[in-house]
Design a protein around this motif. Structure first.
Motif, short mmCIF file in Angstrom:
data_model
loop_
_atom_site.label_atom_id
_atom_site.label_comp_id
_atom_site.label_asym_id
_atom_site.label_seq_id
_atom_site.Cartn_x
_atom_site.Cartn_y
_atom_site.Cartn_z
N PHE A 126 0.84 -1.21 0.00
CA PHE A 126 0.00 0.00 0.00
C PHE A 126 0.87 1.25 0.00
N LEU A 127 1.87 1.29 0.87
CA LEU A 127 2.74 2.47 0.99
C LEU A 127 3.60 2.66 -0.26
N LEU A 128 4.09 1.56 -0.83
CA LEU A 128 4.89 1.66 -2.06
C LEU A 128 4.04 2.17 -3.21
N SER A 129 2.82 1.67 -3.31
CA SER A 129 1.93 2.14 -4.36
C SER A 129 1.60 3.61 -4.17
N SER A 130 1.37 4.01 -2.92
CA SER A 130 1.06 5.41 -2.63
C SER A 130 2.22 6.33 -2.98
N ALA A 131 3.44 5.87 -2.72
CA ALA A 131 4.61 6.72 -2.94
C ALA A 131 5.09 6.71 -4.39
N PHE A 132 4.96 5.56 -5.07
CA PHE A 132 5.60 5.43 -6.38
C PHE A 132 4.65 5.06 -7.53
N GLY A 133 3.48 4.50 -7.22
CA GLY A 133 2.76 3.85 -8.30
C GLY A 133 1.37 4.32 -8.63
N LYS A 134 0.86 5.36 -8.00
CA LYS A 134 -0.53 5.76 -8.25
C LYS A 134 -0.79 6.01 -9.73
N ARG A 135 0.04 6.80 -10.34
CA ARG A 135 -0.16 7.16 -11.74
C ARG A 135 -0.08 5.92 -12.64
N HIS A 136 0.83 5.01 -12.31
CA HIS A 136 1.01 3.82 -13.15
C HIS A 136 -0.15 2.84 -12.98
N VAL A 137 -0.70 2.75 -11.78
CA VAL A 137 -1.85 1.87 -11.56
C VAL A 137 -3.03 2.33 -12.41
N ILE A 138 -3.28 3.64 -12.43
CA ILE A 138 -4.37 4.17 -13.24
C ILE A 138 -4.09 3.98 -14.73
N GLN A 139 -2.83 4.13 -15.11
CA GLN A 139 -2.46 4.01 -16.52
C GLN A 139 -2.63 2.59 -17.04
N PHE A 140 -2.25 1.59 -16.23
CA PHE A 140 -2.29 0.21 -16.69
C PHE A 140 -3.64 -0.47 -16.46
N PHE A 141 -4.42 0.00 -15.47
CA PHE A 141 -5.70 -0.65 -15.16
C PHE A 141 -6.82 0.39 -15.09
N PRO A 142 -7.04 1.17 -16.13
CA PRO A 142 -8.02 2.26 -16.04
C PRO A 142 -9.45 1.78 -15.79
N ASP A 143 -9.88 0.72 -16.47
CA ASP A 143 -11.26 0.25 -16.33
C ASP A 143 -11.52 -0.33 -14.94
N LYS A 144 -10.60 -1.16 -14.47
CA LYS A 144 -10.78 -1.78 -13.16
C LYS A 144 -10.73 -0.75 -12.03
N VAL A 145 -9.83 0.22 -12.17
CA VAL A 145 -9.75 1.27 -11.16
C VAL A 145 -11.03 2.09 -11.15
N ALA A 146 -11.56 2.38 -12.33
CA ALA A 146 -12.80 3.16 -12.42
C ALA A 146 -13.97 2.42 -11.78
N LEU A 147 -14.05 1.10 -12.02
CA LEU A 147 -15.13 0.31 -11.43
C LEU A 147 -15.01 0.27 -9.91
N LEU A 148 -13.80 0.03 -9.40
CA LEU A 148 -13.61 0.00 -7.95
C LEU A 148 -13.87 1.37 -7.33
N GLN A 149 -13.47 2.43 -8.02
CA GLN A 149 -13.73 3.78 -7.52
C GLN A 149 -15.23 4.02 -7.37
N LYS A 150 -15.99 3.57 -8.36
CA LYS A 150 -17.44 3.72 -8.30
C LYS A 150 -18.02 2.95 -7.12
N LYS A 151 -17.55 1.72 -6.93
CA LYS A 151 -18.07 0.89 -5.85
C LYS A 151 -17.68 1.44 -4.48
#
Length: 270
Positions: A126-151
């Protein structure tokens, strides 16, 4: 680029540390009897690798159980380091390590270790993603992130139980939840407790299975009354919390279109 370089530096440092820890082992216990030439037996040397199947898991468990007779602290450090490495960098395969915990340390110590390490490792992720990976998570998994955000927004009033629901049921892999929660602005305290509590049934199943496998020498051993009773207890522990959370979810959580983009079809890769 800076975030990628920083993450790669952390991964490289952790990899070197784990490699050195697993290859520079202290001497193992000496055999109790004399060697072939009548002289006292020499300490054995071991080569360790991550288990990839049940057979390699059994072999590694036997090696480490023998090795920890005189090096309990080192085996514990090595196991904790390997577990945290896998969890922190979202590497699937913690089920094998959970079973290994049961085989080496027994069902109860193994369960405590599995729960603490899975929670700590997930928090590091969680901390590594928060510090280094937020932008990349959204870039590689846009649809899944959008669905989870909605939920998450739909269930913000019952966020803790929503996260428990996701841990109990294979709607999305655990590693994906770990790297996505910072993107969804999940408070770390809520995340921590949901992992600690939500993974108890899964960890219990794996640890007890590992403890049973380490005691079985033939297929006939599976059908003893003691083994059958343990397997039934494992099934109950797995089913009861899940049934309670599912019932709560049907009345309080909004999960009606969770299948809309295939996220629910992902299998959990622990």
């Amino acid at each position: 680029m800076r975030s990628v370089a920083g993450l790669l530096a952390i991964v490289a440092a952790a990899t070197v540390y784990l490699y050195l820890l697993s290859t520079h082992l202290p001497p193992g216990p000496k055999p109790s009897g004399p060697g072939p030439d009548g002289e006292p037996g020499e300490a054995q040397e071991f080569s360790l690798t991550f288990p990839s199947d049940l057979e390699s898991l059994r072999e590694l468990a036997e090696t480490l159980k023998f090795y920890k007779r005189e090096n309990y602290g080192y085996v514990l450090l090595l196991f904790c380091s390997a577990y945290l490495y896998k969890q922190s960098f979202a590497i699937p395969g913690s089920s094998f390590l959970n079973m290994l915990a049961g085989a080496i340390f027994g069902p109860w110590v193994g369960l405590v270790l599995a729960c603490l390490l899975s929670t700590t490792g997930s928090t590091f992720c969680f901390l590594l993603s928060s510090a280094f990976g937020k932008r990349h998570v959204i870039q590689f998994f846009p649809d899944k992130v959008a669905l989870l955000q909605k939920k998450v927004e739909e269930n913000r009033s019952s966020l803790f139980f929503f996260l428990l629901f996701l841990r109990f049921f294979p709607m999305t892999p655990n590693w994906f939840l770990n790297i996505t929660c910072p993107v969804l602005n999940i408070p770390m305290s809520v995340f921590f407790l949901s992992v600690l509590i939500g993974l108890i049934p899964y960890n219990f199943i794996c640890v007890r299975t590992g403890a049973i496998l380490s005691q079985i020498s033939s297929l006939d051993d599976i059908f003893t009354w003691g083994t059958v009773a343990q397997l039934l207890a494992i099934a109950l522990v797995a089913l009861l919390p899940g049934a309670m959370i599912k019932r709560y979810g049907q009345t309080h959580l909004k999960m009606d279109d969770a299948d809309s983009n295939g996220t629910s079809q992902d299998r959990k890769r622990r």
